[in-house]
Write an enzyme that holds these catalytic residues in place. Structure first.
Site, mmCIF file in Angstrom:
data_model
loop_
_atom_site.group_PDB
_atom_site.id
_atom_site.type_symbol
_atom_site.label_atom_id
_atom_site.label_comp_id
_atom_site.label_asym_id
_atom_site.label_seq_id
_atom_site.Cartn_x
_atom_site.Cartn_y
_atom_site.Cartn_z
ATOM 1 N N CYS A 108 0.751 -1.291 0.114
ATOM 2 C CA CYS A 108 -0.075 0.052 0.037
ATOM 3 C C CYS A 108 0.849 1.286 0.007
ATOM 4 O O CYS A 108 0.615 2.225 -0.623
ATOM 5 C CB CYS A 108 -0.963 0.107 1.183
ATOM 6 S SG CYS A 108 -0.251 -0.250 2.781
ATOM 7 N N HIS A 278 -1.760 1.623 7.287
ATOM 8 C CA HIS A 278 -2.379 1.748 5.900
ATOM 9 C C HIS A 278 -1.960 2.867 5.037
ATOM 10 O O HIS A 278 -2.356 4.094 5.595
ATOM 11 C CB HIS A 278 -3.675 1.018 5.827
ATOM 12 C CG HIS A 278 -4.125 0.896 4.299
ATOM 13 N ND1 HIS A 278 -3.439 0.089 3.318
ATOM 14 C CD2 HIS A 278 -5.386 1.371 3.834
ATOM 15 C CE1 HIS A 278 -3.982 -0.180 2.390
ATOM 16 N NE2 HIS A 278 -5.246 0.763 2.528
ATOM 17 N N ASN A 298 -8.508 3.927 -2.212
ATOM 18 C CA ASN A 298 -7.961 2.627 -1.482
ATOM 19 C C ASN A 298 -7.394 1.712 -2.652
ATOM 20 O O ASN A 298 -7.439 2.078 -3.794
ATOM 21 C CB ASN A 298 -9.026 2.019 -0.671
ATOM 22 C CG ASN A 298 -8.159 0.953 0.317
ATOM 23 O OD1 ASN A 298 -7.023 1.076 0.400
ATOM 24 N ND2 ASN A 298 -9.001 0.596 1.094
#
Length: 335
Positions: A108, A278, A298
């Protein structure tokens, strides 16, 4: 006086009881509990038949890592709109609308960076340069400065690598777009899908400084460089001004298991186990039913959340969302 004390005692007991409740991540019980709280968001099922180790690995950002130099403040005199969506502001930049999939890899930190970098290259060129910057190149070639590849990394290292070494182009898995497309396949963390199952396993691919067969120019000639990279202070208006002036930024926050179940609305942490850090891409802001939010992209594919996007409480550094904002300016010619 005793009534006030009794009321306060009840509130403490209710809060303690809520915090002591434990729900298994991804469970029906967790979804039902969240939706009974009358909070600002709706929960649902995003992950089916997946290993919890896979979900934890998705949260592959090391929070509180090395810091980039902080950009000088410039927002004080700016008049900013109440809502802003980079997808609408720069419609000629298709990457802003794109949602990628990091697959079974804690990348990520790399995705948040290359997504925002791709957007900024297009924005700076006024739509003349459209490129999907390669997550594969960032993930595999950055090395120790960025962390540990699929086992986690630092957003600051990613942006610094872009300014020092540059990044080639590269699209989604099996897209054959660009010099180095992503080599890790999307996996099926949703219901009734056709992708392979998600596991917590997955090694970092090797760094290859060769473009895929048939692609020109060469790896060296395909590099896109950043002219600067920096952090932004934990100040709501400064972050908004940065997005408004230069485009989406990368941020990072602490994920709890309730976030995994996000479907719509403005996320605020309710309950659940700590999953990890994240990294994401912030592309705008607004207010929904009186609640200020950040608009966020995302990297868990489009069938997660709200077509791959989500909203999170703005202005209170919720889950640390405003503490680790990084960005940079491309060397792309400004038109």
């Amino acid at each position: 006086m005793w009534r006030l004390l009794a009321t306060l005692s009840c509130l403490v007991l209710l809060t303690s009881a809520r915090e002591s409740l434990h729900f298994q991540p991804l469970s029906d019980e967790l979804v039902n509990f969240i939706n009974k709280q009358n909070t600002t968001w709706t929960a649902g099922h995003n992950f089916y038949n997946v290993d919890l180790s896979y979900v934890k690995k998705l949260c592959g950002t090391f929070l509180g890592g090395p810091k980039l130099p902080q950009r000088a403040a410039f927002a004080a005199d700016m008049i900013l709109p109440k809502s802003f969506d980079a997808r609408e502001q720069w419609p000629n930049c298709p990457t802003i609308k794109e949602i990628r999939d990091q697959g079974s890899c804690g990348s990520c930190w790399a995705f948040g960076a290359v997504e925002a970098i791709s957007d900024r290259i297009c924005i700076r060129s006024n739509g003349r340069v459209n490129v999907e910057v390669s997550a594969e190149d960032m993930l595999t070639c950055c090395g120790d400065e960025c962390g540990d590849g699929c086992n986690g990394g630092f957003p600051s290292g990613a942006w610094n690598f872009w300014t020092k070494k540059g990044l080639v182009s590269g699209g989604l898995y099996d897209s054959h777009v660009g010099c180095r497309p992503y080599s890790i396949p999307p996996c099926e963390h949703h219901v009734n899908g056709s992708r392979p199952p998600c596991t917590g396993e997955g090694d970092t691919p090797k760094c290859s400084k060769i473009c895929e067969p048939g692609y020109t120019p060469s790896y060296k000639e395909d590099k896109h460089f950043g002219c600067s990279s920096y952090s932004i202070s934990r100040n709501e208006k400064e972050i908004m001004a940065e997005i408004y002036k230069n485009g989406p930024v990368e941020g990072a926050f602490t994920v709890y298991s309730d976030f995994l179940q996000y479907k719509s609305g403005v996320y605020q942490h309710v309950t659940g186990d700590l999953m990890g850090g994240h990294a994401i891409r912030i592309l705008g802001w607004g207010v929904e039913n009186g609640t200020p939010y950040w608009l966020v992209g995302n990297s868990w594919n489009t069938d997660w959340g709200d077509n791959g996007f989500f909203k999170i409480l703005r202005g209170q550094d919720h889950c640390g969302i405003e503490s680790e904002i990084v960005a940079g300016i491309p060397c792309t010619p400004h038109f």
